[in-house]
Design a protein around this motif. Structure first.
Motif, PDB file in Angstrom:
ATOM      1  N   GLY A 143      51.037  -4.268  44.982  1.00  9.73           N
ATOM      2  CA  GLY A 143      50.842  -5.525  45.606  1.00  9.73           C
ATOM      3  C   GLY A 143      49.574  -5.911  46.001  1.00  9.73           C
ATOM      4  O   GLY A 143      49.321  -6.632  47.065  1.00  9.73           O
ATOM      5  N   ARG A 144      48.534  -4.726  46.054  1.00 10.46           N
ATOM      6  CA  ARG A 144      47.274  -4.691  46.705  1.00 10.46           C
ATOM      7  C   ARG A 144      46.202  -4.847  45.463  1.00 10.46           C
ATOM      8  O   ARG A 144      46.255  -4.148  44.486  1.00 10.46           O
ATOM      9  N   ILE A 145      45.123  -5.532  45.546  1.00  9.34           N
ATOM     10  CA  ILE A 145      44.045  -5.585  44.878  1.00  9.34           C
ATOM     11  C   ILE A 145      43.108  -4.261  45.203  1.00  9.34           C
ATOM     12  O   ILE A 145      42.648  -4.126  46.424  1.00  9.34           O
ATOM     13  N   VAL A 146      42.797  -3.617  44.178  1.00 10.39           N
ATOM     14  CA  VAL A 146      42.080  -2.500  44.399  1.00 10.39           C
ATOM     15  C   VAL A 146      40.740  -2.777  43.577  1.00 10.39           C
ATOM     16  O   VAL A 146      40.596  -3.023  42.621  1.00 10.39           O
ATOM     17  N   MET A 147      39.680  -2.329  44.216  1.00  5.99           N
ATOM     18  CA  MET A 147      38.140  -2.485  43.793  1.00  5.99           C
ATOM     19  C   MET A 147      37.598  -1.232  43.718  1.00  5.99           C
ATOM     20  O   MET A 147      37.434  -0.522  44.777  1.00  5.99           O
ATOM     21  N   GLU A 148      37.068  -0.760  42.522  1.00  5.31           N
ATOM     22  CA  GLU A 148      36.256   0.469  42.424  1.00  5.31           C
ATOM     23  C   GLU A 148      35.038   0.249  41.606  1.00  5.31           C
ATOM     24  O   GLU A 148      34.933  -0.474  40.704  1.00  5.31           O
ATOM     25  N   LEU A 149      34.175   0.839  42.042  1.00  5.69           N
ATOM     26  CA  LEU A 149      32.760   1.011  41.430  1.00  5.69           C
ATOM     27  C   LEU A 149      32.922   1.658  40.211  1.00  5.69           C
ATOM     28  O   LEU A 149      33.597   2.825  39.924  1.00  5.69           O
ATOM     29  N   VAL A 150      32.326   0.942  39.135  1.00  6.84           N
ATOM     30  CA  VAL A 150      32.436   1.454  37.665  1.00  6.84           C
ATOM     31  C   VAL A 150      31.451   2.625  37.425  1.00  6.84           C
ATOM     32  O   VAL A 150      30.119   2.472  38.065  1.00  6.84           O
ATOM     33  N   ALA A 151      31.895   3.942  37.042  1.00  6.13           N
ATOM     34  CA  ALA A 151      31.012   4.903  36.919  1.00  6.13           C
ATOM     35  C   ALA A 151      29.842   4.638  36.089  1.00  6.13           C
ATOM     36  O   ALA A 151      29.913   3.822  34.969  1.00  6.13           O
ATOM     37  N   LYS A 152      28.642   5.216  36.489  1.00  5.08           N
ATOM     38  CA  LYS A 152      27.579   4.738  35.458  1.00  5.08           C
ATOM     39  C   LYS A 152      27.798   5.530  34.081  1.00  5.08           C
ATOM     40  O   LYS A 152      28.552   6.544  33.938  1.00  5.08           O
TER      41      LYS A 152
END
Length: 84
Positions: free
Chosen positions: A39-48
């Motif tokens: 139920g949470r929106i998770v934001m992750e940096l896309v790996a290079k």
């Protein structure tokens, strides 16, 4: 920190404070991956992208004449008998 949802066309956007982006090593313009977990929106940096810039670097090395093999060519026994 709190923020609010802003209407953007048929979607919604959230202004993310710079200190939160810094915690994941992101900055404006970076690609991120969004998922929903429990139920949470998770934001992750896309790996290079792996090997990004290698083609340009190899062209630069070749133009500078610094593209010699560090190790000699290794041949396998019987290579001279192979037909292609």
């Amino acid at each position: 920190m709190q923020s609010s949802l802003k209407k953007i066309g048929n979607s919604a956007g959230v202004l993310i404070p710079k200190p939160l982006l810094a915690e994941i090593g992101a900055k404006a313009g970076d690609s991120i991956d969004l998922t929903v977990e429990n139920g949470r929106i998770v934001m992750e940096l896309v790996a290079k992208v792996p090997r990004a810039g290698w083609a340009e670097a190899s062209k630069r090395l070749a133009s500078e004449g610094d593209d010699e093999l560090v190790w000699p060519e290794f041949a396998n026994e019987g290579d001279d008998e192979l037909t292609w």
